[in-house]
Design a protein around this motif. Structure first.
Motif, PDB file in Angstrom:
ATOM      1  N   LEU A 281      -4.885 -12.967   3.708  1.00  0.00           N
ATOM      2  CA  LEU A 281      -4.424 -12.818   5.091  1.00  0.00           C
ATOM      3  C   LEU A 281      -4.629 -14.111   5.875  1.00  0.00           C
ATOM      4  O   LEU A 281      -3.741 -14.571   6.591  1.00  0.00           O
ATOM      5  CB  LEU A 281      -5.182 -11.667   5.752  1.00  0.00           C
ATOM      6  CG  LEU A 281      -4.798 -11.313   7.193  1.00  0.00           C
ATOM      7  CD1 LEU A 281      -3.384 -10.761   7.248  1.00  0.00           C
ATOM      8  CD2 LEU A 281      -5.783 -10.305   7.769  1.00  0.00           C
ATOM      9  N   LEU A 282      -5.799 -14.722   5.720  1.00  0.00           N
ATOM     10  CA  LEU A 282      -6.099 -15.957   6.434  1.00  0.00           C
ATOM     11  C   LEU A 282      -5.185 -17.088   5.988  1.00  0.00           C
ATOM     12  O   LEU A 282      -4.942 -18.038   6.737  1.00  0.00           O
ATOM     13  CB  LEU A 282      -7.561 -16.344   6.227  1.00  0.00           C
ATOM     14  CG  LEU A 282      -8.600 -15.397   6.833  1.00  0.00           C
ATOM     15  CD1 LEU A 282     -10.007 -15.835   6.474  1.00  0.00           C
ATOM     16  CD2 LEU A 282      -8.439 -15.307   8.344  1.00  0.00           C
ATOM     17  N   GLY A 283      -4.651 -17.005   4.773  1.00  0.00           N
ATOM     18  CA  GLY A 283      -3.729 -18.028   4.293  1.00  0.00           C
ATOM     19  C   GLY A 283      -2.463 -18.115   5.118  1.00  0.00           C
ATOM     20  O   GLY A 283      -1.784 -19.148   5.126  1.00  0.00           O
ATOM     21  N   LEU A 284      -2.137 -17.048   5.849  1.00  0.00           N
ATOM     22  CA  LEU A 284      -0.949 -17.072   6.703  1.00  0.00           C
ATOM     23  C   LEU A 284      -1.073 -18.078   7.844  1.00  0.00           C
ATOM     24  O   LEU A 284      -0.071 -18.439   8.459  1.00  0.00           O
ATOM     25  CB  LEU A 284      -0.687 -15.677   7.289  1.00  0.00           C
ATOM     26  CG  LEU A 284      -0.130 -14.616   6.344  1.00  0.00           C
ATOM     27  CD1 LEU A 284       0.035 -13.285   7.081  1.00  0.00           C
ATOM     28  CD2 LEU A 284       1.195 -15.061   5.751  1.00  0.00           C
TER      29      LEU A 284
ATOM     30  N   LEU B 293     -16.786 -13.532   6.955  1.00  0.00           N
ATOM     31  CA  LEU B 293     -15.569 -13.051   6.311  1.00  0.00           C
ATOM     32  C   LEU B 293     -15.854 -12.055   5.187  1.00  0.00           C
ATOM     33  O   LEU B 293     -15.021 -11.201   4.888  1.00  0.00           O
ATOM     34  CB  LEU B 293     -14.773 -14.242   5.763  1.00  0.00           C
ATOM     35  CG  LEU B 293     -14.286 -15.258   6.807  1.00  0.00           C
ATOM     36  CD1 LEU B 293     -13.483 -16.358   6.125  1.00  0.00           C
ATOM     37  CD2 LEU B 293     -13.441 -14.574   7.874  1.00  0.00           C
ATOM     38  N   ASP B 294     -17.034 -12.153   4.571  1.00  0.00           N
ATOM     39  CA  ASP B 294     -17.377 -11.243   3.483  1.00  0.00           C
ATOM     40  C   ASP B 294     -17.772  -9.855   3.973  1.00  0.00           C
ATOM     41  O   ASP B 294     -17.907  -8.920   3.170  1.00  0.00           O
ATOM     42  CB  ASP B 294     -18.516 -11.823   2.644  1.00  0.00           C
ATOM     43  CG  ASP B 294     -18.113 -13.101   1.924  1.00  0.00           C
ATOM     44  OD1 ASP B 294     -16.903 -13.287   1.713  1.00  0.00           O
ATOM     45  OD2 ASP B 294     -19.005 -13.907   1.593  1.00  0.00           O
ATOM     46  N   GLU B 295     -17.957  -9.711   5.270  1.00  0.00           N
ATOM     47  CA  GLU B 295     -18.382  -8.424   5.817  1.00  0.00           C
ATOM     48  C   GLU B 295     -17.332  -7.343   5.555  1.00  0.00           C
ATOM     49  O   GLU B 295     -17.649  -6.219   5.189  1.00  0.00           O
ATOM     50  CB  GLU B 295     -18.644  -8.562   7.324  1.00  0.00           C
ATOM     51  CG  GLU B 295     -19.136  -7.307   8.002  1.00  0.00           C
ATOM     52  CD  GLU B 295     -20.585  -6.998   7.663  1.00  0.00           C
ATOM     53  OE1 GLU B 295     -21.034  -5.888   7.959  1.00  0.00           O
ATOM     54  OE2 GLU B 295     -21.276  -7.885   7.110  1.00  0.00           O
ATOM     55  N   PHE B 296     -16.059  -7.698   5.768  1.00  0.00           N
ATOM     56  CA  PHE B 296     -14.950  -6.774   5.508  1.00  0.00           C
ATOM     57  C   PHE B 296     -13.931  -7.503   4.628  1.00  0.00           C
ATOM     58  O   PHE B 296     -12.953  -8.058   5.130  1.00  0.00           O
ATOM     59  CB  PHE B 296     -14.306  -6.320   6.816  1.00  0.00           C
ATOM     60  CG  PHE B 296     -15.254  -5.712   7.812  1.00  0.00           C
ATOM     61  CD1 PHE B 296     -15.974  -4.561   7.495  1.00  0.00           C
ATOM     62  CD2 PHE B 296     -15.455  -6.285   9.058  1.00  0.00           C
ATOM     63  CE1 PHE B 296     -16.860  -4.005   8.397  1.00  0.00           C
ATOM     64  CE2 PHE B 296     -16.325  -5.729   9.976  1.00  0.00           C
ATOM     65  CZ  PHE B 296     -17.038  -4.585   9.645  1.00  0.00           C
ATOM     66  N   PRO B 297     -14.167  -7.540   3.327  1.00  0.00           N
ATOM     67  CA  PRO B 297     -13.327  -8.352   2.432  1.00  0.00           C
ATOM     68  C   PRO B 297     -11.894  -7.866   2.284  1.00  0.00           C
ATOM     69  O   PRO B 297     -11.021  -8.626   1.882  1.00  0.00           O
ATOM     70  CB  PRO B 297     -14.074  -8.283   1.100  1.00  0.00           C
ATOM     71  CG  PRO B 297     -14.837  -6.995   1.158  1.00  0.00           C
ATOM     72  CD  PRO B 297     -15.235  -6.839   2.592  1.00  0.00           C
ATOM     73  N   ASP B 298     -11.645  -6.590   2.598  1.00  0.00           N
ATOM     74  CA  ASP B 298     -10.288  -6.044   2.499  1.00  0.00           C
ATOM     75  C   ASP B 298      -9.821  -5.570   3.866  1.00  0.00           C
ATOM     76  O   ASP B 298     -10.585  -4.951   4.619  1.00  0.00           O
ATOM     77  CB  ASP B 298     -10.247  -4.877   1.508  1.00  0.00           C
ATOM     78  CG  ASP B 298     -10.565  -5.321   0.088  1.00  0.00           C
ATOM     79  OD1 ASP B 298     -10.009  -6.355  -0.331  1.00  0.00           O
ATOM     80  OD2 ASP B 298     -11.359  -4.644  -0.585  1.00  0.00           O
ATOM     81  N   GLN B 299      -8.551  -5.870   4.167  1.00  0.00           N
ATOM     82  CA  GLN B 299      -7.987  -5.510   5.464  1.00  0.00           C
ATOM     83  C   GLN B 299      -6.729  -4.667   5.254  1.00  0.00           C
ATOM     84  O   GLN B 299      -5.858  -5.021   4.459  1.00  0.00           O
ATOM     85  CB  GLN B 299      -7.636  -6.760   6.268  1.00  0.00           C
ATOM     86  CG  GLN B 299      -8.831  -7.631   6.631  1.00  0.00           C
ATOM     87  CD  GLN B 299      -9.739  -6.973   7.647  1.00  0.00           C
ATOM     88  OE1 GLN B 299      -9.270  -6.235   8.520  1.00  0.00           O
ATOM     89  NE2 GLN B 299     -11.040  -7.243   7.551  1.00  0.00           N
ATOM     90  N   THR B 300      -6.627  -3.576   5.995  1.00  0.00           N
ATOM     91  CA  THR B 300      -5.439  -2.732   5.939  1.00  0.00           C
ATOM     92  C   THR B 300      -4.514  -3.065   7.109  1.00  0.00           C
ATOM     93  O   THR B 300      -4.968  -3.171   8.254  1.00  0.00           O
ATOM     94  CB  THR B 300      -5.829  -1.245   6.003  1.00  0.00           C
ATOM     95  OG1 THR B 300      -6.638  -0.927   4.872  1.00  0.00           O
ATOM     96  CG2 THR B 300      -4.582  -0.361   5.983  1.00  0.00           C
ATOM     97  N   LEU B 301      -3.237  -3.277   6.797  1.00  0.00           N
ATOM     98  CA  LEU B 301      -2.241  -3.532   7.842  1.00  0.00           C
ATOM     99  C   LEU B 301      -1.900  -2.185   8.466  1.00  0.00           C
ATOM    100  O   LEU B 301      -1.037  -1.445   7.988  1.00  0.00           O
ATOM    101  CB  LEU B 301      -0.994  -4.200   7.254  1.00  0.00           C
ATOM    102  CG  LEU B 301      -1.222  -5.393   6.311  1.00  0.00           C
ATOM    103  CD1 LEU B 301       0.115  -6.052   5.969  1.00  0.00           C
ATOM    104  CD2 LEU B 301      -2.175  -6.402   6.925  1.00  0.00           C
TER     105      LEU B 301
END
Length: 405
Positions: free
Chosen positions: A308-311, A353-361
């Motif tokens: 996501l951050l790569g965007l 950033l490691d706190e929530f490694p996966d993000q749901t859109l």
């Protein structure tokens, strides 16, 4: 450096040169992450005060690509001030600031060891490569040998290593600028095109690997820059680019002609493009999506936070931290009052950033401004009202983001 000693930083603006700029720019980029945002802003003033082409180019680079939003915005304001004083836009100023790095007119340079000569060229990513006197491509420039003229060879190798370092700092931004110009539909006069792309010793290595379009009297013709700096169409016929003609770098959706013909032509000439142009993915909104402001096909998909951050490299921005320092949305600015907003769940924890490694859109929609809220009210924006290239690029970003490995 205690705040009361800030004059030492500003003194660099009075007495500094391009060597100062090369040392200072990366430090400015890192300062906000070390709790020194104010010092970083003062550093931008120093770059503007030095005022050389190199200083302004680094200032423009910070205005486009730095992970700290406040610093990026301040740099944008600073570069806009400089550009306005010259009667230019920020991008027009950046076009004119790319250094030639002392290259020859054909975009190369010769490294002279006294007893041996080497030629230096650049590939599609502006990565330098070396050929020996017989034209054989080498892995790298060899170190001076016993038969070389020691003093001359040592100085020449040092010059080559400095050139590599400078190009490395420039290359990614130059590729990004040209890709953004294609997406945004920027244009240049024929005279500007020759000065900024055809005749520029460094940029021409990128420009000759792309397909351009020239418009005159309502008709557009696709062309490329040939080895001799002339402009030719797909059949090899000479294309005249008058000084007052309009030149663009066409996206496939704006391309005057068949991209597959040009793809085959470039492949025949073993020309690799610096970024996808002719073979670029093209997407369109569905009829239902075009009539509204939601992209439900991407909603509910979970992605790694790193992806996501790569965007951010493609113009997306992180939201403003909310309660507990969590950024709950990502967005891309499409106009003064138009943003594509992605609501995140659980959100990105600032500094962890490691706190929530996966993000749901959670929700993806158009809005007049980004914010931490759901699209429950009626919205005047529709995908049908956006430029097809803009829609295609957004869908490409989100398709790649949500693709399963």
């Amino acid at each position: 450096m205690p705040p009361k000693e800030a004059w030492t930083l500003h003194a660099l603006g009075w007495f500094g040169d391009d060597d100062t700029v090369r040392a200072l720019a990366p430090v400015i980029r890192s300062w906000p992450g070390e709790g020194a945002h104010h010092r970083a802003v003062e550093g931008l003033d120093v770059l503007a005060a030095v005022g050389t082409d190199s200083a302004l180019l680094h200032l423009h680079g910070i205005s486009q690509r730095v992970r700290f939003k406040a610093l990026r915005q301040r740099a944008q304001e600073k570069i806009a001030e400089v550009a306005e004083g010259l009667g230019l836009t920020g991008e027009q100023l950046a076009d004119r600031l790319v250094p030639d790095l002392g290259l020859d007119a054909d975009g190369s340079t010769v490294v002279d060891y006294g007893t041996r000569l080497f030629s230096v060229g650049f590939d599609e990513a502006l990565e330098p490569y070396v050929r020996d006197a017989e034209g054989r491509r080498l892995k790298d420039l060899p170190k001076p040998g016993a038969r070389d003229e020691t003093e001359l060879a040592t100085a020449e190798r040092k010059r080559y290593l400095a050139l590599k370092k400078e190009v490395r700092a420039l290359a990614a931004d130059q590729v990004r600028r040209l890709e953004a110009a294609m997406v945004d539909g920027r244009s240049w006069t024929g005279a500007e095109f020759r000065q900024l792309f055809v005749e520029h010793p460094l940029v021409r290595h990128l420009a000759r690997r792309l397909v351009w379009s020239v418009a005159r009297d309502g008709a557009a013709t696709a062309f490329r820059i040939a080895e001799g700096r002339g402009c030719v169409d797909a059949r090899g016929a000479l294309v005249t680019v008058d000084d007052d003609a309009t030149v663009t770098l066409p996206h496939p959706l704006r391309f005057p002609g068949r991209t597959d013909v040009w793809s085959e032509l470039l492949a025949d000439h073993e020309i690799v493009q610096p970024f996808p142009q002719l073979r670029r993915q093209v997407h369109a909104a569905t009829e239902r999506e075009a009539a509204g402001a939601r992209l439900t096909r991407f909603e509910g998909v979970t992605v790694p936070v790193g992806r996501l951050l790569g965007l951010q490299k493609r113009g997306w921005e992180r939201g403003i931290p909310q309660d507990a320092g969590v950024e709950r949305w990502f967005h891309r600015r499409l106009g003064p009052e138009c943003h594509l907003v992605v609501q995140l769940e659980p959100g990105i924890a600032v500094g962890m950033l490691d706190e929530f490694p996966d993000q749901t859109l959670d929700t993806v929609w158009l809005d007049t401004h980004p914010g931490d809220h759901r699209p429950s009210r009626a919205r005047p924006l529709r995908f049908a009202d956006l430029d097809p290239v803009t829609v295609s690029e957004l869908l490409t970003d989100l398709t790649e983001l949500t693709a399963r490995n």
